[in-house]
Scaffold this active site. Structure first.
Site, PDB file in Angstrom:
ATOM      1  N   ARG A 189     -17.301  -2.351 -29.201  1.00  0.00           N
ATOM      2  CA  ARG A 189     -16.548  -1.644 -28.118  1.00  0.00           C
ATOM      3  C   ARG A 189     -16.487  -2.824 -27.162  1.00  0.00           C
ATOM      4  O   ARG A 189     -17.140  -3.784 -27.002  1.00  0.00           O
ATOM      5  CB  ARG A 189     -17.417  -0.454 -27.478  1.00  0.00           C
ATOM      6  CG  ARG A 189     -17.659   0.684 -28.071  1.00  0.00           C
ATOM      7  CD  ARG A 189     -16.094   1.551 -27.997  1.00  0.00           C
ATOM      8  NE  ARG A 189     -16.432   2.896 -28.919  1.00  0.00           N
ATOM      9  CZ  ARG A 189     -16.153   2.998 -30.154  1.00  0.00           C
ATOM     10  NH1 ARG A 189     -15.755   1.936 -30.924  1.00  0.00           N
ATOM     11  NH2 ARG A 189     -16.213   4.445 -30.566  1.00  0.00           N
ATOM     12  N   GLU A 224      -8.288   0.153 -23.263  1.00  0.00           N
ATOM     13  CA  GLU A 224      -7.620   0.549 -24.540  1.00  0.00           C
ATOM     14  C   GLU A 224      -6.427   1.927 -24.301  1.00  0.00           C
ATOM     15  O   GLU A 224      -6.966   2.728 -23.561  1.00  0.00           O
ATOM     16  CB  GLU A 224      -8.496   0.998 -25.680  1.00  0.00           C
ATOM     17  CG  GLU A 224      -9.165  -0.277 -26.153  1.00  0.00           C
ATOM     18  CD  GLU A 224     -10.146  -0.082 -27.430  1.00  0.00           C
ATOM     19  OE1 GLU A 224     -10.262   1.312 -27.790  1.00  0.00           O
ATOM     20  OE2 GLU A 224     -10.915  -0.748 -27.669  1.00  0.00           O
ATOM     21  N   HIS A 258      -7.810  -1.056 -32.318  1.00  0.00           N
ATOM     22  CA  HIS A 258      -8.890  -0.210 -32.601  1.00  0.00           C
ATOM     23  C   HIS A 258      -8.493   0.469 -33.820  1.00  0.00           C
ATOM     24  O   HIS A 258      -8.364   1.773 -33.828  1.00  0.00           O
ATOM     25  CB  HIS A 258      -9.192   0.752 -31.205  1.00  0.00           C
ATOM     26  CG  HIS A 258     -10.524   1.078 -31.445  1.00  0.00           C
ATOM     27  ND1 HIS A 258     -11.413   1.335 -30.286  1.00  0.00           N
ATOM     28  CD2 HIS A 258     -11.433   1.255 -32.492  1.00  0.00           C
ATOM     29  CE1 HIS A 258     -12.414   1.897 -30.730  1.00  0.00           C
ATOM     30  NE2 HIS A 258     -12.501   1.781 -31.979  1.00  0.00           N
TER      31      HIS A 258
HETATM   32  C1  DGY Z   1     -15.511   4.496 -34.291  1.00  0.00           C
HETATM   33  O1  DGY Z   1     -15.374   5.475 -35.063  1.00  0.00           O
HETATM   34  O2  DGY Z   1     -16.422   4.480 -33.565  1.00  0.00           O
HETATM   35  C2  DGY Z   1     -14.887   2.775 -34.837  1.00  0.00           C
HETATM   36  O3  DGY Z   1     -14.795   2.222 -33.565  1.00  0.00           O
HETATM   37  C3  DGY Z   1     -13.973   2.902 -35.936  1.00  0.00           C
HETATM   38  O4  DGY Z   1     -12.910   2.335 -35.561  1.00  0.00           O
END
Ligand code: DGY
Length: 322
Positions: A237, A266, A285
């Site tokens: 993240r 984002e 992402h």
């Molecule tokens: C999630 O599923 O948390 C991941 O970021 C996958 O991209």
């Protein structure tokens, strides 16, 4: 009377059918996120919510007197206020297992793209600059036999470690809250303290979930201690990194480059300096974004939701509620 479930993400028809066999489903089919005001209105009579981006916090819970379960179509669940869910006896699930290999593939793609400058060289060819053999200034760095340090050794970290050891004969160390001796034996990797991993790795992969404890874990100090030849890869993240410190480290050439699937904000703002840097590979992402895996995640999420509403505790329950 059937229980009611609100789904704020697009789902395939077969998943909708699966849900509709047991519950009444209300779908939000637009590409944009459901506006918060509308969500707060719609949640008032729902027993379940399937989401991936909505903030599940005290405010939402106050508007949801009959809510029994929330299911995230993602493995990370930093959009959940776990304490508030716990206090209100609301079950919460996520999508471990089904995306591990897919995210690990993407991470390796990022590692190789960043070190071998693949997007930059792709642009070079397409823009008609390939008029003679490229020379040293455009060469990349080796990945094989280098040292990869993984911060956050969960299921995805393990899959990356396996690829790194078997496919690229890399040296692999990890830092984690708890030491994982079985993983060390299985994949031939070793535990290292945070400072030492930061100072000695050629590639640093950040895989730790975002929590109060990991917020800005990678800060100015951490970047200052990395090798100048280090590539920093983040697929967890954005907020686990102090993004201003990352930008400064790249500007001051404290590290060689970065591969980023995640950002503090984002979608990332077009004015973000990271987007202007040739030694930074950026992705929107997409760790789990293959058609097969997203489909599997949605099916898994629907099954988890139905189990919760039937009074079971599925395996996909978030660990804090087990
Ligand atoms: C999630 O599923 O948390 C991941 O970021 C996958 O991209």
């Amino acid at each position: 009377m059937k229980k009611k479930v609100l789904v704020t993400e697009p789902i395939p028809f077969h998943v909708k059918e699966l849900l509709e066999r047991e519950v009444e489903v209300e779908l939000w089919e637009q590409a944009d996120q459901m506006p918060r005001e509308l969500l707060l209105k719609k949640i008032t009579d729902k027993h379940g919510l399937i989401t991936s981006k909505d903030q599940i916090d005290e405010e939402l819970i106050k508007h949801a007197p009959v809510l029994e379960a929330v299911s995230n179509i993602s493995v990370g669940y930093d959009n959940f206020d776990v304490q508030a869910l716990k206090e209100n006896n609301i079950l919460a699930t996520h999508t471990p297992y089904v995306l591990d290999e897919t995210v690990a593939d993407l991470i390796f793609g990022l590692i190789i793209s960043t070190a071998r400058r693949i997007p930059e060289l792709d642009r070079y060819v397409k823009e008609g600059n390939w008029t003679h053999s490229i020379d040293t200034p455009m060469f990349g760095d080796n990945v094989h036999h280098k040292k990869l340090g993984i911060i956050g050794m969960g299921r995805i970290g393990e899959k990356v470690a396996r690829r790194a050891r078997l496919g690229f004969e890399m040296e692999v160390s990890y830092y984690n809250r708890n030491r994982k001796e079985e993983v060390e034996t299985k994949y031939d990797v070793y535990y290292e303290d945070f400072q030492s991993l930061i100072a000695t790795s050629d590639f640093i992969l950040l895989m730790t979930p975002l929590t109060n404890e990991t917020y800005h874990l990678i800060d100015k100090d951490a970047f200052e201690n990395m090798k100048e030849s280090c590539f920093f890869i983040n697929a967890s993240r954005g907020a686990v990194v102090n993004e201003s410190a990352l930008i400064a480290a790249l500007e001051q050439k404290q590290i060689r480059g970065a591969g980023l699937d995640v950002f503090t904000q984002e979608p990332v703002d077009i004015s973000n300096p990271l987007l202007k840097m040739n030694n930074v590979v950026t992705l929107p992402h997409v760790g789990s974004a293959t058609a097969e895996t997203r489909d599997e995640m949605k099916q898994f999420t629907a099954e988890s939701m139905l189990k919760c509403l039937q009074g079971d505790k599925p395996e996909s329950l978030i660990k804090e509620l087990k």
